[in-house]
Design an enzyme around this catalytic site. Sequence first.
Site, PDB file in Angstrom:
ATOM      1  N   ARG A   1      -6.887  -2.629   8.568  1.00 58.98           N
ATOM      2  CA  ARG A   1      -7.585  -3.930   8.478  1.00 58.98           C
ATOM      3  C   ARG A   1      -7.235  -4.816   9.672  1.00 58.98           C
ATOM      4  O   ARG A   1      -8.085  -5.435  10.269  1.00 58.98           O
ATOM      5  CB  ARG A   1      -7.191  -4.613   7.166  1.00 58.98           C
ATOM      6  CG  ARG A   1      -8.155  -5.705   6.737  1.00 58.98           C
ATOM      7  CD  ARG A   1      -7.768  -6.236   5.373  1.00 58.98           C
ATOM      8  NE  ARG A   1      -8.006  -5.268   4.320  1.00 58.98           N
ATOM      9  CZ  ARG A   1      -7.372  -5.245   3.149  1.00 58.98           C
ATOM     10  NH1 ARG A   1      -6.443  -6.121   2.884  1.00 58.98           N
ATOM     11  NH2 ARG A   1      -7.665  -4.346   2.245  1.00 58.98           N
TER      12      ARG A   1
ATOM     13  N   GLY B   1       0.838  -1.206   0.000  1.00 55.79           N
ATOM     14  CA  GLY B   1       0.000   0.000   0.000  1.00 55.79           C
ATOM     15  C   GLY B   1       0.864   1.243   0.000  1.00 55.79           C
ATOM     16  O   GLY B   1       1.847   1.314   0.730  1.00 55.79           O
TER      17      GLY B   1
ATOM     18  N   ASP C   1       5.007  -4.696   6.015  1.00 59.14           N
ATOM     19  CA  ASP C   1       5.389  -6.007   6.515  1.00 59.14           C
ATOM     20  C   ASP C   1       5.455  -7.072   5.402  1.00 59.14           C
ATOM     21  O   ASP C   1       6.403  -7.859   5.334  1.00 59.14           O
ATOM     22  CB  ASP C   1       4.349  -6.407   7.572  1.00 59.14           C
ATOM     23  CG  ASP C   1       4.853  -7.512   8.440  1.00 59.14           C
ATOM     24  OD1 ASP C   1       5.991  -7.386   8.930  1.00 59.14           O
ATOM     25  OD2 ASP C   1       4.122  -8.502   8.618  1.00 59.14           O
TER      26      ASP C   1
ATOM     27  N   ASP D   1      -0.493   2.093   8.448  1.00 58.68           N
ATOM     28  CA  ASP D   1      -1.052   1.329   9.577  1.00 58.68           C
ATOM     29  C   ASP D   1      -0.185   1.311  10.844  1.00 58.68           C
ATOM     30  O   ASP D   1      -0.676   0.955  11.910  1.00 58.68           O
ATOM     31  CB  ASP D   1      -1.268  -0.139   9.165  1.00 58.68           C
ATOM     32  CG  ASP D   1      -2.386  -0.280   8.154  1.00 58.68           C
ATOM     33  OD1 ASP D   1      -3.099   0.701   7.934  1.00 58.68           O
ATOM     34  OD2 ASP D   1      -2.542  -1.383   7.597  1.00 58.68           O
TER      35      ASP D   1
ATOM     36  N   THR E   1       4.074   2.223   5.914  1.00 60.20           N
ATOM     37  CA  THR E   1       2.663   1.840   5.877  1.00 60.20           C
ATOM     38  C   THR E   1       1.898   2.785   6.782  1.00 60.20           C
ATOM     39  O   THR E   1       2.372   3.091   7.895  1.00 60.20           O
ATOM     40  CB  THR E   1       2.421   0.386   6.325  1.00 60.20           C
ATOM     41  OG1 THR E   1       1.009   0.213   6.546  1.00 60.20           O
ATOM     42  CG2 THR E   1       3.141   0.011   7.614  1.00 60.20           C
TER      43      THR E   1
ATOM     44  N   ARG F   1       0.607  -4.818  -5.348  1.00 58.45           N
ATOM     45  CA  ARG F   1       0.589  -6.051  -4.564  1.00 58.45           C
ATOM     46  C   ARG F   1       0.815  -7.130  -5.627  1.00 58.45           C
ATOM     47  O   ARG F   1       0.017  -7.279  -6.542  1.00 58.45           O
ATOM     48  CB  ARG F   1      -0.747  -6.199  -3.855  1.00 58.45           C
ATOM     49  CG  ARG F   1      -1.067  -4.959  -2.989  1.00 58.45           C
ATOM     50  CD  ARG F   1      -1.884  -5.273  -1.803  1.00 58.45           C
ATOM     51  NE  ARG F   1      -2.472  -4.088  -1.196  1.00 58.45           N
ATOM     52  CZ  ARG F   1      -2.027  -3.520  -0.072  1.00 58.45           C
ATOM     53  NH1 ARG F   1      -0.994  -4.018   0.561  1.00 58.45           N
ATOM     54  NH2 ARG F   1      -2.634  -2.461   0.430  1.00 58.45           N
TER      55      ARG F   1
ATOM     56  N   ASP G   1       1.872  -0.816  11.712  1.00 61.65           N
ATOM     57  CA  ASP G   1       1.949  -2.161  12.296  1.00 61.65           C
ATOM     58  C   ASP G   1       3.182  -2.939  11.842  1.00 61.65           C
ATOM     59  O   ASP G   1       3.071  -4.029  11.284  1.00 61.65           O
ATOM     60  CB  ASP G   1       0.662  -2.945  11.977  1.00 61.65           C
ATOM     61  CG  ASP G   1       0.450  -3.107  10.492  1.00 61.65           C
ATOM     62  OD1 ASP G   1       1.063  -2.363   9.695  1.00 61.65           O
ATOM     63  OD2 ASP G   1      -0.342  -3.985  10.103  1.00 61.65           O
TER      64      ASP G   1
HETATM   65  P1  ADP Z   1       2.671  -4.239   2.653  1.00 60.32           P
HETATM   66  O1  ADP Z   1       4.070  -4.336   2.210  1.00 60.32           O
HETATM   67  O2  ADP Z   1       2.157  -2.819   2.662  1.00 60.32           O
HETATM   68  O3  ADP Z   1       2.409  -4.988   3.942  1.00 60.32           O
HETATM   69  P2  ADP Z   1       1.455  -6.451   1.224  1.00 60.32           P
HETATM   70  O4  ADP Z   1       1.199  -7.266   2.431  1.00 60.32           O
HETATM   71  O5  ADP Z   1       0.409  -6.411   0.185  1.00 60.32           O
HETATM   72  O6  ADP Z   1       1.733  -4.913   1.561  1.00 60.32           O
HETATM   73  O7  ADP Z   1       2.806  -6.973   0.602  1.00 60.32           O
HETATM   74  C1  ADP Z   1       3.341  -6.345  -0.562  1.00 60.32           C
HETATM   75  C2  ADP Z   1       3.874  -7.374  -1.487  1.00 60.32           C
HETATM   76  O8  ADP Z   1       4.953  -8.085  -0.848  1.00 60.32           O
HETATM   77  C3  ADP Z   1       2.890  -8.485  -1.858  1.00 60.32           C
HETATM   78  O9  ADP Z   1       2.027  -8.087  -2.880  1.00 60.32           O
HETATM   79  C4  ADP Z   1       3.834  -9.578  -2.323  1.00 60.32           C
HETATM   80  O10 ADP Z   1       4.296  -9.305  -3.609  1.00 60.32           O
HETATM   81  C5  ADP Z   1       4.994  -9.415  -1.337  1.00 60.32           C
HETATM   82  N1  ADP Z   1       4.835 -10.373  -0.239  1.00 60.32           N
HETATM   83  C6  ADP Z   1       3.975 -10.303   0.806  1.00 60.32           C
HETATM   84  N2  ADP Z   1       4.077 -11.391   1.593  1.00 60.32           N
HETATM   85  C7  ADP Z   1       5.007 -12.184   1.038  1.00 60.32           C
HETATM   86  C8  ADP Z   1       5.564 -13.469   1.362  1.00 60.32           C
HETATM   87  N3  ADP Z   1       5.161 -14.157   2.441  1.00 60.32           N
HETATM   88  N4  ADP Z   1       6.494 -13.964   0.527  1.00 60.32           N
HETATM   89  C9  ADP Z   1       6.914 -13.313  -0.565  1.00 60.32           C
HETATM   90  N5  ADP Z   1       6.422 -12.090  -0.918  1.00 60.32           N
HETATM   91  C10 ADP Z   1       5.495 -11.535  -0.141  1.00 60.32           C
HETATM   92  O1  F6P Z   2      -1.903  -1.382   4.705  1.00 55.82           O
HETATM   93  C1  F6P Z   2      -2.404  -0.130   4.411  1.00 55.82           C
HETATM   94  C2  F6P Z   2      -3.881  -0.210   4.077  1.00 55.82           C
HETATM   95  O2  F6P Z   2      -4.305   1.075   3.704  1.00 55.82           O
HETATM   96  C3  F6P Z   2      -4.767  -0.782   5.171  1.00 55.82           C
HETATM   97  O3  F6P Z   2      -5.104   0.158   6.168  1.00 55.82           O
HETATM   98  C4  F6P Z   2      -5.951  -1.226   4.363  1.00 55.82           C
HETATM   99  O4  F6P Z   2      -6.650  -2.253   5.029  1.00 55.82           O
HETATM  100  C5  F6P Z   2      -5.331  -1.741   3.091  1.00 55.82           C
HETATM  101  O5  F6P Z   2      -4.085  -1.083   2.971  1.00 55.82           O
HETATM  102  C6  F6P Z   2      -6.150  -1.496   1.857  1.00 55.82           C
HETATM  103  O6  F6P Z   2      -5.515  -2.089   0.786  1.00 55.82           O
HETATM  104  P1  F6P Z   2      -5.901  -1.840  -0.747  1.00 55.82           P
HETATM  105  O7  F6P Z   2      -5.329  -0.516  -1.118  1.00 55.82           O
HETATM  106  O8  F6P Z   2      -5.262  -2.949  -1.466  1.00 55.82           O
HETATM  107  O9  F6P Z   2      -7.391  -1.812  -0.833  1.00 55.82           O
END
Ligand code: ADP
Ligand code: F6P
Length: 326
Positions: free
Chosen positions: A176, A16, A108, A132, A130, A77, A134
């Site tokens: 979330r 995000g 994360d 969030d 992020t 993502r 978190d």
């Molecule tokens: P954020 O980095 O904001 O937490 P996401 O959880 O969507 O957002 O993670 C971003 C991207 O990182 C994912 O779309 C994916 O490409 C990669 N990613 C997330 N989790 C994993 C994982 N367990 N192993 C490998 N790549 C991951």
């Molecule tokens: O992780 C940041 C965040 O904005 C969360 O607060 C929210 O739940 C999520 O991303 C929304 O994701 P997307 O932009 O994929 O709808």
Amino acid sequence: MEAKKIKKIGVLTSGGDAPGMNAALRAVVRTALSHDVQVVGIRKGYNGLIAGEIVDLKSKDVSNILSSGGTILHTARCLEMMEEAGQKKAANVAKVLGLDALVVIGGDGSYRGMQKLSALGINCFGIPATIDLDMQSSEYTLGFDTAVNTGMDALNKLRDTSNSHERCGVVEVMGRDAGYIALWCAMCGGAEDVMFPEAKEELDTKQIIQQILKNRSTGKRLNLIVVAEGVGGTQKLAEEIQEITGIQSRATILGHLQRGGSPTAIDRMHGSMMGYHVVEGIMRGETNKVVGFNGGKYELIDLDESFEMEKPLDQAVYHVIKTLSI
Ligand code: ADP
Ligand code: F6P
């Protein structure tokens, strides 16, 4: 042993978007250039790494971005990165590009992706971003302050109209899995109650209604309730409050509005400092690290160890919100 000479760094934004990502990107590029290191930007997060969507980044390519929300590199993502085949492709592109280090600005999930790449031999560095908040390895994550200020501004405005009509406003903020945004918005916007995912005791509609009625009986003419996205049911809650109490209630869902906007000074400061410290670490010969802002200082933490760290949400904040909202 002398540290390997660093010639080329790659940088991407992932997950995000968050205000302050551009500040971090600008700092990475300009700090690297100050060491005569080449920087390439990878567009659209891990999708761009797998597809080889690369742009050369010079100092002027990051001009005028400090004040912009979003990310000029775009983000995504990336589903392919969740699979071993995608991770291998990404690592291979990083090797072919000759990256001495890859800087990932993200949350994360993005750090999990980095962990996979580091196991495949890529030298990875993380900057926590992020809205969030978190992430265990840093007390601060880029975007949080801007998002909270946007939420607080919305609550200020809803206070005006709720006051005029003597209504109850139920406001849903992002988050979330995490309640930091909800707690901060509730505290700083003067809400009476807040529902957030980590709450020790689950708050039900009945308790909220009792609180609203109690506060009305002591002279409150408006009510503001904050709900974290992860709890949900915002529209239904507003309808129930209206039905049971007879107080006109309106639901407002802020949604992605909270992800945009010009970063606050806090986000520009941390973005700039984190970007700088990461590149300085790379130049010193550090490997596979994430930057954290902890105890008032920036530090580089081992990527694998960063997942073992803990950052429990301070439940006392909820108690203070309740104490102050009578
Ligand atoms: P954020 O980095 O904001 O937490 P996401 O959880 O969507 O957002 O993670 C971003 C991207 O990182 C994912 O779309 C994916 O490409 C990669 N990613 C997330 N989790 C994993 C994982 N367990 N192993 C490998 N790549 C991951
Ligand atoms: O992780 C940041 C965040 O904005 C969360 O607060 C929210 O739940 C999520 O991303 C929304 O994701 P997307 O932009 O994929 O709808």
